[in-house]
Design a protein around this motif. Sequence first.
Motif, PDB file in Angstrom:
ATOM      1  N   SER A  22      -4.329  -3.678   2.222  1.00 30.97           N
ATOM      2  CA  SER A  22      -4.548  -2.655   3.241  1.00 30.97           C
ATOM      3  C   SER A  22      -4.024  -3.102   4.600  1.00 30.97           C
ATOM      4  CB  SER A  22      -6.040  -2.341   3.321  1.00 30.97           C
ATOM      5  OG  SER A  22      -6.299  -1.396   4.342  1.00 30.97           O
ATOM      6  N   ILE A  23      -4.167  -4.394   4.907  1.00 29.63           N
ATOM      7  CA  ILE A  23      -3.673  -4.897   6.195  1.00 29.63           C
ATOM      8  C   ILE A  23      -2.145  -4.870   6.228  1.00 29.63           C
ATOM      9  CG2 ILE A  23      -3.523  -6.967   7.625  1.00 29.63           C
ATOM     10  CD1 ILE A  23      -6.388  -7.625   6.683  1.00 29.63           C
ATOM     11  N   VAL A  24      -1.524  -5.211   5.110  1.00 31.05           N
ATOM     12  CA  VAL A  24      -0.058  -5.225   5.063  1.00 31.05           C
ATOM     13  C   VAL A  24       0.508  -3.828   5.271  1.00 31.05           C
ATOM     14  CG1 VAL A  24       1.918  -5.639   3.548  1.00 31.05           C
ATOM     15  CG2 VAL A  24       0.068  -7.306   3.679  1.00 31.05           C
ATOM     16  N   THR A  25      -0.135  -2.833   4.699  1.00 31.13           N
ATOM     17  CA  THR A  25       0.369  -1.450   4.787  1.00 31.13           C
ATOM     18  C   THR A  25      -0.305  -0.664   5.905  1.00 31.13           C
ATOM     19  OG1 THR A  25      -1.274  -0.754   3.158  1.00 31.13           O
ATOM     20  CG2 THR A  25       0.894  -1.409   2.328  1.00 31.13           C
ATOM     21  N   ARG A  26      -0.753  -1.339   6.928  1.00 32.02           N
ATOM     22  CA  ARG A  26      -1.478  -0.645   7.995  1.00 32.02           C
ATOM     23  C   ARG A  26      -0.582   0.323   8.747  1.00 32.02           C
ATOM     24  NH1 ARG A  26      -3.924  -4.523  12.417  1.00 32.02           N
ATOM     25  NH2 ARG A  26      -1.681  -4.982  12.519  1.00 32.02           N
ATOM     26  N   ASN A  27       0.649  -0.055   9.037  1.00 35.92           N
ATOM     27  CA  ASN A  27       1.565   0.785   9.808  1.00 35.92           C
ATOM     28  C   ASN A  27       2.578   1.505   8.920  1.00 35.92           C
ATOM     29  OD1 ASN A  27       0.361  -0.036  12.238  1.00 35.92           O
ATOM     30  ND2 ASN A  27       1.674  -1.867  12.341  1.00 35.92           N
ATOM     31  N   ARG A  28       2.294   1.600   7.638  1.00 34.90           N
ATOM     32  CA  ARG A  28       3.228   2.253   6.731  1.00 34.90           C
ATOM     33  C   ARG A  28       2.777   3.687   6.468  1.00 34.90           C
ATOM     34  NH1 ARG A  28       4.829  -1.930   8.156  1.00 34.90           N
ATOM     35  NH2 ARG A  28       6.063  -3.485   7.019  1.00 34.90           N
ATOM     36  N   SER A  29       3.433   4.316   5.502  1.00 38.49           N
ATOM     37  CA  SER A  29       3.129   5.712   5.184  1.00 38.49           C
ATOM     38  C   SER A  29       1.782   5.821   4.470  1.00 38.49           C
ATOM     39  CB  SER A  29       4.240   6.305   4.310  1.00 38.49           C
ATOM     40  OG  SER A  29       4.303   5.617   3.077  1.00 38.49           O
ATOM     41  N   THR A  62      -1.967   3.492  -2.097  1.00 39.26           N
ATOM     42  CA  THR A  62      -1.653   2.963  -3.429  1.00 39.26           C
ATOM     43  C   THR A  62      -1.530   1.442  -3.467  1.00 39.26           C
ATOM     44  OG1 THR A  62       0.706   3.299  -2.982  1.00 39.26           O
ATOM     45  CG2 THR A  62      -0.478   5.073  -4.128  1.00 39.26           C
ATOM     46  N   LEU A  63      -0.963   0.852  -2.423  1.00 40.46           N
ATOM     47  CA  LEU A  63      -0.741  -0.594  -2.473  1.00 40.46           C
ATOM     48  C   LEU A  63      -2.033  -1.405  -2.497  1.00 40.46           C
ATOM     49  CD1 LEU A  63       1.418  -2.758  -2.559  1.00 40.46           C
ATOM     50  CD2 LEU A  63       1.387  -2.824  -0.052  1.00 40.46           C
ATOM     51  N   PRO A  64      -3.055  -1.112  -1.676  1.00 42.40           N
ATOM     52  CA  PRO A  64      -4.305  -1.887  -1.799  1.00 42.40           C
ATOM     53  C   PRO A  64      -4.949  -1.755  -3.177  1.00 42.40           C
ATOM     54  CG  PRO A  64      -4.257  -0.717   0.275  1.00 42.40           C
ATOM     55  CD  PRO A  64      -3.109  -0.200  -0.526  1.00 42.40           C
ATOM     56  N   LEU A  65      -4.876  -0.548  -3.741  1.00 38.33           N
ATOM     57  CA  LEU A  65      -5.444  -0.360  -5.079  1.00 38.33           C
ATOM     58  C   LEU A  65      -4.675  -1.164  -6.118  1.00 38.33           C
ATOM     59  CD1 LEU A  65      -7.495   1.139  -6.847  1.00 38.33           C
ATOM     60  CD2 LEU A  65      -5.847   3.014  -7.035  1.00 38.33           C
ATOM     61  N   ALA A  66      -3.359  -1.143  -6.012  1.00 42.59           N
ATOM     62  CA  ALA A  66      -2.549  -1.893  -6.972  1.00 42.59           C
ATOM     63  C   ALA A  66      -2.774  -3.393  -6.829  1.00 42.59           C
ATOM     64  CB  ALA A  66      -1.069  -1.554  -6.774  1.00 42.59           C
ATOM     65  N   VAL A  67      -2.856  -3.863  -5.582  1.00 42.45           N
ATOM     66  CA  VAL A  67      -3.098  -5.295  -5.372  1.00 42.45           C
ATOM     67  C   VAL A  67      -4.472  -5.696  -5.892  1.00 42.45           C
ATOM     68  CG1 VAL A  67      -3.370  -7.081  -3.607  1.00 42.45           C
ATOM     69  CG2 VAL A  67      -1.506  -5.440  -3.425  1.00 42.45           C
ATOM     70  N   GLY A  68      -5.482  -4.844  -5.663  1.00 36.89           N
ATOM     71  CA  GLY A  68      -6.818  -5.149  -6.162  1.00 36.89           C
ATOM     72  C   GLY A  68      -6.874  -5.159  -7.679  1.00 36.89           C
ATOM     73  N   ILE A  69      -6.197  -4.197  -8.326  1.00 40.11           N
ATOM     74  CA  ILE A  69      -6.186  -4.173  -9.796  1.00 40.11           C
ATOM     75  C   ILE A  69      -5.458  -5.395 -10.346  1.00 40.11           C
ATOM     76  CG2 ILE A  69      -5.299  -2.923 -11.791  1.00 40.11           C
ATOM     77  CD1 ILE A  69      -5.828  -0.333 -10.268  1.00 40.11           C
ATOM     78  N   GLY A  70      -4.343  -5.744  -9.718  1.00 42.90           N
ATOM     79  CA  GLY A  70      -3.629  -6.940 -10.175  1.00 42.90           C
ATOM     80  C   GLY A  70      -4.461  -8.200 -10.021  1.00 42.90           C
ATOM     81  N   ALA A  71      -5.161  -8.312  -8.884  1.00 43.24           N
ATOM     82  CA  ALA A  71      -6.027  -9.479  -8.692  1.00 43.24           C
ATOM     83  C   ALA A  71      -7.173  -9.488  -9.695  1.00 43.24           C
ATOM     84  CB  ALA A  71      -6.564  -9.482  -7.260  1.00 43.24           C
ATOM     85  N   GLY A  72      -7.687  -8.298 -10.016  1.00 40.14           N
ATOM     86  CA  GLY A  72      -8.761  -8.233 -11.007  1.00 40.14           C
ATOM     87  C   GLY A  72      -8.304  -8.678 -12.383  1.00 40.14           C
ATOM     88  N   LEU A 128       1.790   4.520   0.763  1.00 37.64           N
ATOM     89  CA  LEU A 128       1.648   3.074   0.596  1.00 37.64           C
ATOM     90  C   LEU A 128       0.244   2.605   0.963  1.00 37.64           C
ATOM     91  CD1 LEU A 128       5.067   1.756   1.985  1.00 37.64           C
ATOM     92  CD2 LEU A 128       4.291   1.823  -0.393  1.00 37.64           C
ATOM     93  N   ARG A 129      -0.326   3.179   2.013  1.00 35.77           N
ATOM     94  CA  ARG A 129      -1.674   2.766   2.418  1.00 35.77           C
ATOM     95  C   ARG A 129      -2.739   3.131   1.387  1.00 35.77           C
ATOM     96  NH1 ARG A 129      -2.558   4.974   8.388  1.00 35.77           N
ATOM     97  NH2 ARG A 129      -1.198   6.626   7.591  1.00 35.77           N
TER      98      ARG A 129
END
Length: 247
Positions: free
Chosen positions: A151-158, A164-174, A161-162
């Motif tokens: 979420s921090i990485v995609t703070r200034n993005r569309s 989908t990317l945190p969800l994808a990163v969280g699922i991958g980490a899980g 991305l804000r």
Amino acid sequence: MAARVLFQRRALAPLATIALSGMVLAPSTIYAEAPTEFKRKPIYDDTDFPSTIPSPLTPPKAPSTAPVDDETKPKKLTPTDRLAIQIGNARLFLYQYAVKAEDAVNSTMDSAFDLEQSFTKTIADLAPSRESGERLMPGAIYVLVAAMAGSIVTRNRSIILRSTLPLAVGIGAGWSVLPVTMRNISDLVWKYEERVPVVAQAHLSLRNSLEKSASFVKVHKDIGARYVDDKVTDTREALEGWVRKGK
């Protein structure tokens, strides 16, 4: 003394002879005594045989037309009786509705208890088993930190991305930190998706496309790594050749 005894015996002899002769000349009947309760049993049994002569038939009696008493006649209901009947009907009506309401409340409570038990059982089934050695607490913290980093990485993005990317990163980490728990969650999600065939089909198609993309990326990664290794090897050999020639 002896003469006296002899004389007495001789005097008694004629008396005895007279008594015996009298009994013979004037015989008398001697009756033997018998018990008064004695009864002689008859030779033939006293059996009563039914008479073969039929009894004369009596004509049936005509039903007597007795006058109807006043007690058997239907009585006319009084206002008090009619009021009591109406009150009884109203009580029965209210009782039926009360029973229906009670049944509805009982069924609602039963469904609520069943839902609670199903929810607790589902949550308990998501936890990993003790044999797996997986622990939820540190793994869940790692997954949360990874999602926050995305979420921090995609703070200034569309917005896409804000979201989908945190969800994808969280699922991958899980999947990397809590594989058993993520497998249980995916099985539970698939169980609910099977109730809607369209969603299940979309999930399968998305999964197949992701697997193909992952395999494609893996193949290209291997090709790129091999290409880089070849280039590095060629460059190193060229440098070694130049060094040898310089010597």
